[in-house]
Design a protein around this motif. Sequence first.
Motif, PDB file in Angstrom:
ATOM      1  N   GLU A  16     -36.524 -55.038  45.997  1.00 42.51           N
ATOM      2  CA  GLU A  16     -36.216 -53.619  45.813  1.00 42.51           C
ATOM      3  C   GLU A  16     -37.389 -52.689  46.126  1.00 42.51           C
ATOM      4  O   GLU A  16     -37.385 -51.536  45.757  1.00 42.51           O
ATOM      5  CB  GLU A  16     -35.747 -53.351  44.371  1.00 42.51           C
ATOM      6  N   THR A  17     -38.374 -53.200  46.781  1.00 37.76           N
ATOM      7  CA  THR A  17     -39.526 -52.383  47.120  1.00 37.76           C
ATOM      8  C   THR A  17     -39.448 -51.978  48.590  1.00 37.76           C
ATOM      9  O   THR A  17     -38.538 -52.359  49.314  1.00 37.76           O
ATOM     10  CB  THR A  17     -40.825 -53.136  46.839  1.00 37.76           C
ATOM     11  N   ASN A  59     -39.209 -44.403  48.459  1.00 36.00           N
ATOM     12  CA  ASN A  59     -39.491 -44.901  47.110  1.00 36.00           C
ATOM     13  C   ASN A  59     -40.755 -44.296  46.523  1.00 36.00           C
ATOM     14  O   ASN A  59     -40.830 -44.043  45.319  1.00 36.00           O
ATOM     15  CB  ASN A  59     -39.666 -46.417  47.130  1.00 36.00           C
ATOM     16  N   SER A  60     -41.782 -44.110  47.369  1.00 34.37           N
ATOM     17  CA  SER A  60     -43.088 -43.701  46.862  1.00 34.37           C
ATOM     18  C   SER A  60     -43.843 -42.954  47.950  1.00 34.37           C
ATOM     19  O   SER A  60     -43.497 -43.015  49.136  1.00 34.37           O
ATOM     20  CB  SER A  60     -43.889 -44.921  46.396  1.00 34.37           C
ATOM     21  N   LYS A  65     -40.961 -49.547  42.405  1.00 33.24           N
ATOM     22  CA  LYS A  65     -39.506 -49.469  42.379  1.00 33.24           C
ATOM     23  C   LYS A  65     -39.091 -48.012  42.478  1.00 33.24           C
ATOM     24  O   LYS A  65     -39.818 -47.110  42.074  1.00 33.24           O
ATOM     25  CB  LYS A  65     -38.980 -50.089  41.090  1.00 33.24           C
ATOM     26  N   PRO A  66     -37.891 -47.749  42.984  1.00 32.12           N
ATOM     27  CA  PRO A  66     -37.409 -46.369  43.041  1.00 32.12           C
ATOM     28  C   PRO A  66     -37.392 -45.738  41.654  1.00 32.12           C
ATOM     29  O   PRO A  66     -37.086 -46.398  40.662  1.00 32.12           O
ATOM     30  CB  PRO A  66     -35.983 -46.508  43.594  1.00 32.12           C
ATOM     31  N   LYS A  88     -41.078 -38.822  42.634  1.00 23.75           N
ATOM     32  CA  LYS A  88     -41.451 -40.100  43.243  1.00 23.75           C
ATOM     33  C   LYS A  88     -42.816 -40.534  42.722  1.00 23.75           C
ATOM     34  O   LYS A  88     -43.714 -39.696  42.561  1.00 23.75           O
ATOM     35  CB  LYS A  88     -41.561 -39.974  44.773  1.00 23.75           C
ATOM     36  N   PRO A 133     -35.962 -49.343  52.181  1.00 22.06           N
ATOM     37  CA  PRO A 133     -36.739 -48.323  51.470  1.00 22.06           C
ATOM     38  C   PRO A 133     -38.090 -48.096  52.145  1.00 22.06           C
ATOM     39  O   PRO A 133     -38.619 -48.976  52.830  1.00 22.06           O
ATOM     40  CB  PRO A 133     -36.917 -48.923  50.073  1.00 22.06           C
TER      41      PRO A 133
END
Length: 260
Positions: free
Chosen positions: A24-25, A106-107, A256-257, A199, A83
Amino acid sequence: MKLRYLFAGLVAATLLTPFAAFAETAKTAVLVHGAFADGSSWNKVIPLLQKAGLKTIAVQNPLTSLQDDVRFTKRAVENAEGPVVLVGHSWGGVVITEAGANDKVNSLVYVSAFAPRKGEHIHDILDDAHGVQKIAKVDGFKKPIVDKQGYIRLSDETFTKYFAPDIAENEAKLIAATQGYLHKDALDQVPAFEAWSSKPSWFVVSANDQMIAPDVMRLEAKKIGATTVELPTSHVPMLAKPEEVANVIIEAAKAKPASN
């Protein structure tokens, strides 16, 4: 805000960790250059990210306006696999602040950059820092060259003396020769969103910077609540300390989101 210090010669073990292990990254790092630069700014960082398992896209922004740069960056995000960790250097920090308001991001990673609020000018940031906060100004941007169409460039001397004095002179002159010209009107334009408010963000402060005062960056990092890493470099840590900058991006890519 978490504050950590990363010094010369430190390369974290995460550079050697296969990136596929992190569910999930981010799968792709989208890298946004600053003014007076192009996508080749990231040439030393890209192989390190790829070795760690991250796909990479280095955006080639036109620097004609904030909205044009945001459109180019948004297109790169939309075309990216999975992502995204979105990275911006210098002026690129303004770009990712708006372009990062996308569900695929995500970031965020700010590298020697500005991180404005929604509706905040770079002028506002600098006026507060140098006026209200009494932070001493640096010398690098004192003599920009503006052509008849309003595009700004920097001299070879500025590149070798202020912009990138800690890399080889021939390399600094190469950057000068291939620099992108920023239109002056872009500096008067403001982001319509502030992606960092929703974020997780990281910030690389270049402690020897002569283009943006390091204390200005420290204020920016504190404002957005970023995980902060300081490197003893000029305005181009991705060229002077690529391993350390890659490590920050890899760490940010594992985030992670943010939950809504």
